[in-house]
Design an enzyme around this catalytic site. Structure first.
Site, PDB file in Angstrom:
ATOM      1  N   ASP A 304      15.297  11.972  13.229  1.00 10.49           N
ATOM      2  CA  ASP A 304      15.924  13.150  12.600  1.00 10.49           C
ATOM      3  C   ASP A 304      17.199  12.724  11.858  1.00 10.49           C
ATOM      4  O   ASP A 304      18.224  13.423  11.880  1.00 10.49           O
ATOM      5  CB  ASP A 304      16.230  14.255  13.612  1.00 10.49           C
ATOM      6  CG  ASP A 304      16.482  15.605  12.938  1.00 10.49           C
ATOM      7  OD1 ASP A 304      16.344  15.683  11.700  1.00 10.49           O
ATOM      8  OD2 ASP A 304      16.814  16.572  13.640  1.00 10.49           O
ATOM      9  N   GLY A 323      23.584  17.835  12.208  1.00  5.01           N
ATOM     10  CA  GLY A 323      22.865  16.591  11.918  1.00  5.01           C
ATOM     11  C   GLY A 323      23.697  15.343  12.096  1.00  5.01           C
ATOM     12  O   GLY A 323      24.916  15.356  11.909  1.00  5.01           O
TER      13      GLY A 323
END
Ligand code: DOR
Length: 428
Positions: A304, A323
């Site tokens: 990710d 993130g």
């Protein structure tokens, strides 16, 4: 010809774990065995190292087109190469998003021209990732899309998700679900629990993930389509996938290195690099994720990799985007935290980074079988390295692991028969 000599060859696809040589000829694996003759071949000495199939990251954000200040296909694939990944899936939440064949074609063309490793584009499930109108899946598959995902958000309406799953069956490609009930998670910036209360931040309950995983499993069961659940983070969703697999539902799933290593307790200093979605959850959830890897519930580890501009992360915790980057740190961190601590064997770890994602995607990579494309990763499992963001290939720097010492490194990578990473340095 290239001969990788004297390494510990770990190839889960062939149940192989032992000292052997690997011979590469014309871009393919020519032979694997003891004491192969080098002849005219260039030699890569792998003594004391692990020789694995090239790693596959089925979940990375390469940001091109649209956010080239954060990452490009060139920099993202160079980061992948450094990290030992020879195949990376590019998530569709670009600007514009990958909801048409032309964006998929652009990504494929850029990857062919500038990519250091193979790039497999993932198309959006719905136009603009708005959860309303399904994309022209057939056109996107024809252009090279290997899966569909609205990653970053869930498809809110169950009926739309049902139709998308039904449509995907025509092409036998997986639908990759970002499972989060938007109404339960609304306004949350971290996991809902003791830490969020102490820190005074609105939490996102684990149930926000669990209810969506349950819904999507029901829909996969109804449609017979292939569902892949992205970045599992809660004990509840591990259990839901475990039970679904027992019933024979076509479901696979992945977990990130950060959800396996960290927990919400690590957030106490409000480091925005630790702000991810799904959020870092409790130690109990983290342990359940590890159990899920071990018993085969979780098929793959995926980074990710989510690059963000420095000025966007250097703000108040609540305002920062979700993130962290992961391509260049995943393998060393996983060896450090899971292999050297005996949570996973080297074979189990490599499996989750090769055959696991390959099977979930339905692609024929991730093996050192004779005749396979020569994608190979050589790892030194006993070298002390300090992670240094300033040495990263990625355009972005948003990792909480800068300055952390790890005891493993990717030293050499062969992509499609070409020796592109040599002793930690990229050729060219
Ligand atoms: O942390 C995340 N960042 N989770 C996502 O689902 C999206 C991603 C991004 O694109 O930045």
């Amino acid at each position: 010809m290239l001969l990788i000599k004297g390494g510990r060859v770990v190839d889960p696809a062939n149940n192989l774990d032992g000292v052997a040589d690997v011979l590469v000829k014309r871009g393919k694996i020519e032979a694997v065995g003891p004491n192969l003759k080098s002849g005219e071949a260039t030699v890569c000495d792998a003594t004391g190292k692990i020789v694995a199939p090239g790693l596959i990251d089925m979940h990375a954000h390469l940001r091109q087109p649209g956010r080239e200040d954060e990452e490009t296909i060139r920099t993202g694939t160079r980061a992948a190469l450094r990290g030992g990944f020879t195949t990376v899936c590019a998530m569709p939440n670009t600007e514009p998003c990958a909801d048409t064949a032309s964006v998929i074609q652009l990504v494929t063309a850029l990857a062919a021209a500038e990519g250091a490793v193979s790039v497999l584009p993932i198309g959006a499930i719905t136009k603009g990732r708005e959860g309303k109108e399904i994309v022209e899946m057939g056109e996107l598959v024809a252009a090279g899309a290997v899966a569909f995902s609205d990653d970053g958000t869930s498809v809110g309406a169950a009926e739309v998700m049902r139709r998308a799953l039904e449509y995907s069956r025509m092409f036998d490609v997986p639908i990759i679900a970002h499972c989060e009930d938007g109404s339960l998670a609304l306004g949350g910036t971290m996991h809902e629990g003791c830490s969020s209360t102490r820190m005074g931040l609105r939490g996102m309950p684990a149930a926000a993930e669990d209810v969506m995983v349950a819904r999507d499993i029901c829909l996969a069961e109804l449609t017979g389509a292939r569902l892949h659940v992205a970045h599992l983070s809660s004990a509840g969703s591990v259990e839901l996938v475990r039970q679904a697999k027992r019933r024979g539902v076509r479901v696979t799933c992945e977990v990130t290195p950060h959800h396996l290593i960290l927990s919400d307790c690590d957030l106490l200093f409000y480091d925005t690099n630790l702000k991810v979605n799904p959020p870092l959850r409790s130690a109990r959830d983290r342990d359940a994720l590890r159990d899920g890897l071990l018993d085969g519930t979780i098929d793959a580890i995926a980074t990710d990799h989510a690059p963000h501009a420095r000025h966007e992360k250097e703000v108040e915790f609540v305002d920062a985007p979700f993130g962290m980057i992961g391509l260049e740190t995943a393998l060393p961190l996983l060896v450090e935290h899971l292999v050297t601590t005996d949570v996973l064997s080297p074979t189990q770890l490599i499996e989750k980074l090769t055959t696991g994602p390959a099977a979930a995607l339905g692609i024929s990579a991730g093996t050192l079988s004779v005749g396979a494309v020569a994608d190979i990763t050589v790892i030194d499992p006993a070298v002390s390295v300090t992670i240094d963001v300033n040495a990263f290939e990625s355009c972005s720097r948003n990792t909480p692991f800068d300055g952390v010492r790890v005891s493993a490194a990717v030293t050499d990578v062969i992509v499609d028969g070409a020796w592109l990473l040599k002793d930690g340095e990229i050729e060219g």
